[in-house]
Design a protein around this motif. Sequence first.
Motif, short mmCIF file in Angstrom:
data_model
loop_
_atom_site.label_atom_id
_atom_site.label_comp_id
_atom_site.label_asym_id
_atom_site.label_seq_id
_atom_site.Cartn_x
_atom_site.Cartn_y
_atom_site.Cartn_z
N VAL A 1 5.51 6.30 -41.88
CA VAL A 1 5.12 4.96 -41.44
C VAL A 1 3.82 4.99 -40.64
O VAL A 1 2.95 4.13 -40.81
CB VAL A 1 6.25 4.32 -40.61
CG1 VAL A 1 5.82 2.98 -40.04
CG2 VAL A 1 7.50 4.15 -41.47
N THR A 2 3.68 5.97 -39.75
CA THR A 2 2.44 6.16 -38.99
C THR A 2 2.12 7.66 -38.99
O THR A 2 2.88 8.46 -39.54
CB THR A 2 2.56 5.67 -37.53
OG1 THR A 2 3.36 6.61 -36.78
CG2 THR A 2 3.19 4.28 -37.46
N ASP A 3 1.04 8.03 -38.34
CA ASP A 3 0.69 9.45 -38.26
C ASP A 3 1.75 10.27 -37.56
O ASP A 3 1.85 11.48 -37.76
CB ASP A 3 -0.64 9.63 -37.52
CG ASP A 3 -1.83 9.15 -38.32
OD1 ASP A 3 -1.70 9.00 -39.55
OD2 ASP A 3 -2.90 8.93 -37.71
N ARG A 4 2.58 9.61 -36.72
CA ARG A 4 3.56 10.33 -35.92
C ARG A 4 5.00 9.90 -36.18
O ARG A 4 5.91 10.45 -35.57
CB ARG A 4 3.24 10.14 -34.43
CG ARG A 4 1.93 10.78 -33.99
CD ARG A 4 1.51 10.36 -32.58
NE ARG A 4 0.28 11.05 -32.20
CZ ARG A 4 -0.94 10.68 -32.59
NH1 ARG A 4 -1.08 9.58 -33.35
NH2 ARG A 4 -2.01 11.35 -32.21
N GLU B 1 -0.71 6.23 -30.22
CA GLU B 1 -0.94 5.33 -31.35
C GLU B 1 -0.48 3.90 -31.10
O GLU B 1 -0.62 3.05 -31.98
CB GLU B 1 -0.29 5.88 -32.61
CG GLU B 1 1.23 5.98 -32.56
CD GLU B 1 1.80 6.54 -33.85
OE1 GLU B 1 1.15 7.39 -34.48
OE2 GLU B 1 2.90 6.11 -34.23
N SER C 1 2.62 2.80 -30.80
CA SER C 1 3.90 2.46 -31.40
C SER C 1 4.96 2.25 -30.33
O SER C 1 4.99 2.97 -29.32
CB SER C 1 4.36 3.57 -32.36
OG SER C 1 3.53 3.63 -33.49
N THR D 1 2.33 -1.79 -32.51
CA THR D 1 3.23 -1.74 -33.66
C THR D 1 4.65 -1.58 -33.15
O THR D 1 4.90 -0.77 -32.25
CB THR D 1 2.91 -0.55 -34.59
OG1 THR D 1 1.54 -0.63 -35.00
CG2 THR D 1 3.80 -0.55 -35.82
N LEU E 1 8.37 -0.33 -34.03
CA LEU E 1 9.24 0.44 -34.92
C LEU E 1 10.67 0.12 -34.49
O LEU E 1 11.20 0.72 -33.55
CB LEU E 1 8.95 1.95 -34.78
CG LEU E 1 7.49 2.39 -34.94
CD1 LEU E 1 7.38 3.90 -34.80
CD2 LEU E 1 6.91 1.92 -36.27
N ALA F 1 3.83 -5.60 -37.20
CA ALA F 1 2.44 -5.34 -36.84
C ALA F 1 1.94 -6.26 -35.74
O ALA F 1 0.80 -6.12 -35.29
CB ALA F 1 1.55 -5.47 -38.07
#
Length: 259
Positions: A5-8, A139, A141, A184, A186, A194
Amino acid sequence: MSTVVTDRATLVLAPNPSPMTLEGTNTWILAEPGSDQAVVVDPGPLHEGHLAAVLAAVESQGRRVAATLLTHGHHDHAEGAARFAALSGSGVRALDPALRLGAEGLADGDVLEVGGLELRVLGTPGHTSDSLCFTLPAEGSLLTGDTVLGRGTTVVAHPDGRLGDYLASLRRLRALAESREATTVLPGHGPVLADPLGAVEYYLAHREQRLAQVAAAVEAGFTTPSEVVAHVYADVDRSLWPAAEWSVRAQLEYLRENR
């Protein structure tokens, strides 16, 4: 099946769909790019296939589970935690001491560093007394558990959950979104969001609207929680009325305490 979903953050969806859990419980795998360590948030229900899928997703990334965290203790998030700990060799960290396993607890303000990944712990009571959110500052999140869902609204699980606490938690999340520390969401159920600020403002407006409706219903002579639910939540699927009664009880308590 896992979804990056994201880089992490990687999502593994539990196979427990229902009107309360939406598509199912979102189990999150968090890791810093390039690290060999991962954090798993909310292993979900005690479902061997799902727990195995989460572990397989971690291992497919060339990582091991260094820590398992819980946003709160409801079974659809936490029931599988002990079994997952045994499978992965990780401890379980939570606010509620009864949910911890082989690891220290979590508390508001804690900062966790795992393999270069930084997570910050936010105490966000209201849905339950032990509800936590986690932020990934790198990020923006925000993992919200059941405090904010990806679709629809959540319940205040009275008597453990309290409306005053929940409103304060939403205002805290709104401040994070306003400052762009959260960009963002989660969530514990439903799709990624978003627009955290829009989501939290909607939640606050919805709570204010429902509270006004409950107050009006009481003035009109609907006094028991079940009577108030039937009157105020007439537009809601009846299968959700038992959960709505939790929120109504919390709203009635809030009105009594804030007259």
